[in-house]
Design a protein around this motif. Sequence first.
Motif, PDB file in Angstrom:
ATOM      1  N   PRO A   1      -4.310 -33.228  -7.084  1.00 37.75           N
ATOM      2  CA  PRO A   1      -4.240 -31.768  -7.161  1.00 37.75           C
ATOM      3  C   PRO A   1      -3.908 -31.115  -5.816  1.00 37.75           C
ATOM      4  CG  PRO A   1      -6.334 -32.556  -8.065  1.00 37.75           C
ATOM      5  CD  PRO A   1      -5.604 -33.731  -7.533  1.00 37.75           C
ATOM      6  N   ILE A   2      -4.366 -31.712  -4.710  1.00 37.11           N
ATOM      7  CA  ILE A   2      -4.050 -31.148  -3.402  1.00 37.11           C
ATOM      8  C   ILE A   2      -2.553 -31.278  -3.125  1.00 37.11           C
ATOM      9  CG2 ILE A   2      -4.305 -31.511  -0.909  1.00 37.11           C
ATOM     10  CD1 ILE A   2      -7.278 -32.121  -1.470  1.00 37.11           C
TER      11      ILE A   2
ATOM     12  N   ILE B   1      -3.884 -26.400 -12.362  1.00 36.86           N
ATOM     13  CA  ILE B   1      -4.056 -25.166 -13.124  1.00 36.86           C
ATOM     14  C   ILE B   1      -5.541 -24.947 -13.383  1.00 36.86           C
ATOM     15  CG2 ILE B   1      -3.582 -24.036 -15.344  1.00 36.86           C
ATOM     16  CD1 ILE B   1      -0.979 -25.662 -15.447  1.00 36.86           C
ATOM     17  N   VAL B   2      -5.983 -23.711 -13.242  1.00 42.32           N
ATOM     18  CA  VAL B   2      -7.370 -23.353 -13.532  1.00 42.32           C
ATOM     19  C   VAL B   2      -7.404 -22.716 -14.917  1.00 42.32           C
ATOM     20  CG1 VAL B   2      -9.326 -21.913 -12.832  1.00 42.32           C
ATOM     21  CG2 VAL B   2      -7.884 -22.980 -11.093  1.00 42.32           C
ATOM     22  N   TYR B   3      -8.265 -23.262 -15.800  1.00 40.57           N
ATOM     23  CA  TYR B   3      -8.426 -22.759 -17.167  1.00 40.57           C
ATOM     24  C   TYR B   3      -9.813 -22.132 -17.318  1.00 40.57           C
ATOM     25  CZ  TYR B   3      -4.657 -26.052 -18.390  1.00 40.57           C
ATOM     26  OH  TYR B   3      -3.481 -26.742 -18.463  1.00 40.57           O
ATOM     27  N   LYS B   4      -9.923 -21.173 -18.238  1.00 37.39           N
ATOM     28  CA  LYS B   4     -11.234 -20.644 -18.618  1.00 37.39           C
ATOM     29  C   LYS B   4     -11.275 -20.479 -20.127  1.00 37.39           C
ATOM     30  CE  LYS B   4     -12.785 -18.425 -14.475  1.00 37.39           C
ATOM     31  NZ  LYS B   4     -13.400 -17.286 -13.864  1.00 37.39           N
ATOM     32  N   LYS B   5     -12.455 -20.755 -20.690  1.00 37.17           N
ATOM     33  CA  LYS B   5     -12.655 -20.503 -22.122  1.00 37.17           C
ATOM     34  C   LYS B   5     -12.938 -19.019 -22.303  1.00 37.17           C
ATOM     35  CE  LYS B   5     -14.007 -24.833 -24.077  1.00 37.17           C
ATOM     36  NZ  LYS B   5     -14.831 -25.503 -25.040  1.00 37.17           N
TER      37      LYS B   5
ATOM     38  N   ARG C   1      -2.297 -20.749 -11.548  1.00 37.48           N
ATOM     39  CA  ARG C   1      -1.763 -22.028 -11.088  1.00 37.48           C
ATOM     40  C   ARG C   1      -1.933 -22.083  -9.577  1.00 37.48           C
ATOM     41  NH1 ARG C   1       2.207 -24.410  -8.531  1.00 37.48           N
ATOM     42  NH2 ARG C   1       2.954 -26.428  -9.230  1.00 37.48           N
ATOM     43  N   ILE C   2      -2.572 -23.138  -9.107  1.00 43.53           N
ATOM     44  CA  ILE C   2      -2.762 -23.356  -7.676  1.00 43.53           C
ATOM     45  C   ILE C   2      -1.629 -24.261  -7.206  1.00 43.53           C
ATOM     46  CG2 ILE C   2      -4.348 -24.168  -5.884  1.00 43.53           C
ATOM     47  CD1 ILE C   2      -5.486 -21.883  -7.610  1.00 43.53           C
TER      48      ILE C   2
END
Length: 114
Positions: free
Chosen positions: A72-73, A78-82, A97-98
């Motif tokens: 990931p670095i 990608i950061v997801y949330k419910k 998206r990081i």
Amino acid sequence: MAQVYVSTRIVVADIVGESNALDKVADDILLRAKKNAAQHRLTGNYMDHLHVEVAGRGKDRLVVADGEGAIPIEFGHIVYKKSGGRRVTTGGTVVKRIPGLNIMRDTYAEIPRG
């Protein structure tokens, strides 16, 4: 008249693989990668897992980043949330998206060719 054999490149690669020259180049690349990683915050664990590995029957050297967060670095994630707001690893709604830091790619681009 001179003659060049097909196996010449392989013989030369074997000679270089057994010399200290390859180790010096790999160490230089490793130092450059650590310098590039140090320019970013929160890459201490990434830098701790950068190292040189011997491969190819002891003839090749690889600079490797194999820490837990190396992928990931380097490439981003990608950061997801419910819907309840809890953070999850897959599924859910994409929050952001990081981008990757591309430390190894940039290090490779710095190496002088010649």
